[in-house]
Design a protein around this motif. Structure first.
Motif, PDB file in Angstrom:
ATOM      1  N   GLY B  16      34.696  70.293   8.392  1.00 49.17           N
ATOM      2  CA  GLY B  16      35.778  69.959   7.444  1.00 49.17           C
ATOM      3  C   GLY B  16      36.606  71.212   7.056  1.00 49.17           C
ATOM      4  N   GLN B  17      35.891  72.172   7.189  1.00 48.85           N
ATOM      5  CA  GLN B  17      36.746  73.449   6.679  1.00 48.85           C
ATOM      6  C   GLN B  17      37.920  73.966   7.943  1.00 48.85           C
ATOM      7  N   SER B  18      38.542  74.919   7.440  1.00 49.84           N
ATOM      8  CA  SER B  18      39.726  74.960   8.546  1.00 49.84           C
ATOM      9  C   SER B  18      39.682  76.626   8.521  1.00 49.84           C
ATOM     10  N   MET B  19      40.071  77.142   9.665  1.00 51.62           N
ATOM     11  CA  MET B  19      40.182  78.441  10.149  1.00 51.62           C
ATOM     12  C   MET B  19      41.340  78.983  10.947  1.00 51.62           C
ATOM     13  N   THR B  20      41.415  80.142  11.133  1.00 52.09           N
ATOM     14  CA  THR B  20      42.528  80.421  12.251  1.00 52.09           C
ATOM     15  C   THR B  20      41.872  81.789  13.026  1.00 52.09           C
ATOM     16  N   LEU B  21      41.868  81.765  14.213  1.00 52.51           N
ATOM     17  CA  LEU B  21      41.289  82.564  14.880  1.00 52.51           C
ATOM     18  C   LEU B  21      42.402  83.537  15.514  1.00 52.51           C
ATOM     19  N   TRP B  34      44.185  80.275  25.416  1.00 48.31           N
ATOM     20  CA  TRP B  34      42.947  80.021  24.352  1.00 48.31           C
ATOM     21  C   TRP B  34      41.981  79.313  25.227  1.00 48.31           C
ATOM     22  N   TYR B  35      40.811  79.825  25.332  1.00 44.17           N
ATOM     23  CA  TYR B  35      39.839  78.668  26.060  1.00 44.17           C
ATOM     24  C   TYR B  35      38.656  78.811  25.285  1.00 44.17           C
ATOM     25  N   ARG B  36      37.689  77.726  25.645  1.00 44.16           N
ATOM     26  CA  ARG B  36      36.461  77.528  24.956  1.00 44.16           C
ATOM     27  C   ARG B  36      35.425  77.576  26.041  1.00 44.16           C
ATOM     28  N   GLN B  37      34.465  78.117  25.620  1.00 38.66           N
ATOM     29  CA  GLN B  37      33.235  78.023  26.836  1.00 38.66           C
ATOM     30  C   GLN B  37      31.899  77.688  26.192  1.00 38.66           C
ATOM     31  N   ASP B  38      31.384  76.680  27.038  1.00 38.06           N
ATOM     32  CA  ASP B  38      30.355  75.938  26.696  1.00 38.06           C
ATOM     33  C   ASP B  38      29.379  76.068  27.405  1.00 38.06           C
ATOM     34  N   PRO B  39      28.122  75.698  27.276  1.00 37.12           N
ATOM     35  CA  PRO B  39      27.059  76.356  28.310  1.00 37.12           C
ATOM     36  C   PRO B  39      27.177  75.589  29.468  1.00 37.12           C
ATOM     37  N   GLY B  40      27.057  75.866  30.735  1.00 39.25           N
ATOM     38  CA  GLY B  40      26.983  75.219  31.997  1.00 39.25           C
ATOM     39  C   GLY B  40      28.550  74.430  32.215  1.00 39.25           C
ATOM     40  N   MET B  41      29.599  74.663  31.424  1.00 35.52           N
ATOM     41  CA  MET B  41      30.733  74.291  31.614  1.00 35.52           C
ATOM     42  C   MET B  41      32.007  75.024  31.830  1.00 35.52           C
ATOM     43  N   GLY B  42      31.657  76.484  32.179  1.00 30.15           N
ATOM     44  CA  GLY B  42      32.552  77.462  32.579  1.00 30.15           C
ATOM     45  C   GLY B  42      33.722  77.291  31.200  1.00 30.15           C
ATOM     46  N   PRO B  83      31.537  69.607  14.293  1.00 32.70           N
ATOM     47  CA  PRO B  83      30.298  70.230  14.991  1.00 32.70           C
ATOM     48  C   PRO B  83      30.503  70.567  16.572  1.00 32.70           C
ATOM     49  N   SER B  84      31.378  69.508  16.967  1.00 31.46           N
ATOM     50  CA  SER B  84      31.796  69.608  18.519  1.00 31.46           C
ATOM     51  C   SER B  84      32.563  70.841  18.954  1.00 31.46           C
ATOM     52  N   GLN B  85      33.168  71.563  17.967  1.00 33.76           N
ATOM     53  CA  GLN B  85      33.755  72.601  18.133  1.00 33.76           C
ATOM     54  C   GLN B  85      33.005  73.978  18.290  1.00 33.76           C
ATOM     55  N   THR B  86      31.896  73.716  17.960  1.00 34.01           N
ATOM     56  CA  THR B  86      30.897  75.077  17.829  1.00 34.01           C
ATOM     57  C   THR B  86      31.143  75.494  19.211  1.00 34.01           C
ATOM     58  N   SER B  87      31.348  76.747  19.715  1.00 32.59           N
ATOM     59  CA  SER B  87      31.481  77.094  20.888  1.00 32.59           C
ATOM     60  C   SER B  87      31.820  78.782  20.916  1.00 32.59           C
ATOM     61  N   VAL B  88      32.148  79.328  22.100  1.00 32.11           N
ATOM     62  CA  VAL B  88      32.689  80.485  21.961  1.00 32.11           C
ATOM     63  C   VAL B  88      34.065  80.355  22.437  1.00 32.11           C
ATOM     64  N   TYR B  89      34.959  81.197  21.795  1.00 31.39           N
ATOM     65  CA  TYR B  89      36.464  81.036  21.957  1.00 31.39           C
ATOM     66  C   TYR B  89      36.851  82.253  22.470  1.00 31.39           C
ATOM     67  N   GLY B 107      35.680  87.796  22.828  1.00 31.81           N
ATOM     68  CA  GLY B 107      35.213  86.174  22.270  1.00 31.81           C
ATOM     69  C   GLY B 107      35.086  86.139  20.990  1.00 31.81           C
ATOM     70  N   THR B 108      35.243  85.064  20.083  1.00 32.88           N
ATOM     71  CA  THR B 108      34.966  84.670  18.907  1.00 32.88           C
ATOM     72  C   THR B 108      33.609  83.614  18.989  1.00 32.88           C
ATOM     73  N   ARG B 109      32.518  83.966  18.314  1.00 32.30           N
ATOM     74  CA  ARG B 109      31.527  82.782  18.368  1.00 32.30           C
ATOM     75  C   ARG B 109      31.597  81.931  17.197  1.00 32.30           C
ATOM     76  N   LEU B 110      31.882  80.774  17.362  1.00 30.47           N
ATOM     77  CA  LEU B 110      31.982  80.047  16.098  1.00 30.47           C
ATOM     78  C   LEU B 110      30.978  78.770  16.216  1.00 30.47           C
ATOM     79  N   SER B 111      30.378  78.704  14.916  1.00 33.02           N
ATOM     80  CA  SER B 111      29.419  77.627  14.604  1.00 33.02           C
ATOM     81  C   SER B 111      30.066  76.875  13.463  1.00 33.02           C
ATOM     82  N   ILE B 112      29.918  75.620  13.524  1.00 27.58           N
ATOM     83  CA  ILE B 112      30.280  74.528  12.667  1.00 27.58           C
ATOM     84  C   ILE B 112      28.913  73.866  12.347  1.00 27.58           C
ATOM     85  N   LEU B 113      28.555  73.864  11.064  1.00 32.12           N
ATOM     86  CA  LEU B 113      27.640  73.294  10.776  1.00 32.12           C
ATOM     87  C   LEU B 113      27.680  71.694   9.981  1.00 32.12           C
TER      88      LEU B 113
END
Lengths: 112, 113
Positions: B16-21, B34-42, B83-89, B107-113
């Motif tokens: 629910g929080q917001s932020m800007t990269l 801007w890309y996101r990189q998730d395990p096994g998905m390039g 949480p689905s936006q947890t990724s490396v950007y 990259g920016t490593r972002l974790s959403i709890l």
């Protein structure tokens, strides 16, 4: 869906051996690029091959492109431990310029 | 030259929080991504820009907004983090032209709890 698909997903070799990885894609392309990613870092561009080219070399790297089979290969000769990284292909399409599509990558481990 | 610089490098957010990269490039490149990189998905393209003041949607734009007010900067916003936006950007840029290599940030490593 991903345009580029790398094969194999993982590759383990010893120093001095050659490493070959392949990339297949689905639609016509303008160019195909190969990138390397070291753990925890961004991607680094290795080589770009245009659709009207069949082979390019850069140092120990050799890239081929077969547009009839919609595939490309990256060969790293005389591998070194420093070549340990993930390798990605990326394609640029004529009809969707700006939208590069990356494959899932090949993870290469080179052991001394 | 610093190349492509991403800020921050790590961030943990609550749902629910917001932020800007922020992505900044000092190479005078026209194109930025801007890309996101998730395990096994390039890498998957979120949004891109072909010049100052212009933006366009990529493959996975939902939940993200972007702005390119200055040529050297490309901002990626998460209005309500999930949480689905947890990724490396990753941010990337390249010169004008069809056969130009992309230059990436680290990259920016972002974790959403």
């Amino acid at each position: 869906s991903q345009q580029g698909e790398e094969d194999p997903q993982a590759l383990s070799i010893q120093e001095g051996e050659n490493a070959t990885m392949n990339c297949s894609y689905k639609t016509s392309i303008n160019n195909l690029q190969w990138y390397r990613q070291n753990s925890g870092r961004g991607l680094v561009h290795l080589i770009l091959i245009r659709s009207n080219e069949r082979e390019k070399h850069s140092g120990r790297l050799r890239v081929t492109l077969d547009t009839s089979k919609k595939s490309s290969s990256l060969l790293i000769t005389a591998s070194r431990a420093a070549d340990t990284a993930s390798y990605f292909c990326a394609t640029a399409q004529y009809d969707s310029w700006g939208k590069f599509q990356f494959g899932a990558g090949t993870q290469v481990v080179v052991t001394p | 030259n610093a190349g492509v610089t991403q800020t921050p490098k790590f961030r943990v957010l609550k749902t629910g929080q917001s932020m800007t990269l922020l992505c900044a490039q000092d190479m005078n490149h026209e194109y930025m991504y801007w890309y996101r990189q998730d395990p096994g998905m390039g890498l998957r393209l979120i949004h891109y820009s072909v010049g100052e003041g212009t933006t366009a949607k990529g493959e996975v734009p939902d939940g993200y907004n972007v702005s390119r007010l200055k040529k050297q900067n490309f901002l990626l916003g998460l209005e309500s983090a999930a949480p689905s936006q947890t990724s490396v950007y990753f941010c990337a840029s390249h010169r004008l032209g069809m056969n130009q290599p992309q230059h990436f940030g680290d990259g920016t490593r972002l974790s959403i709890l």
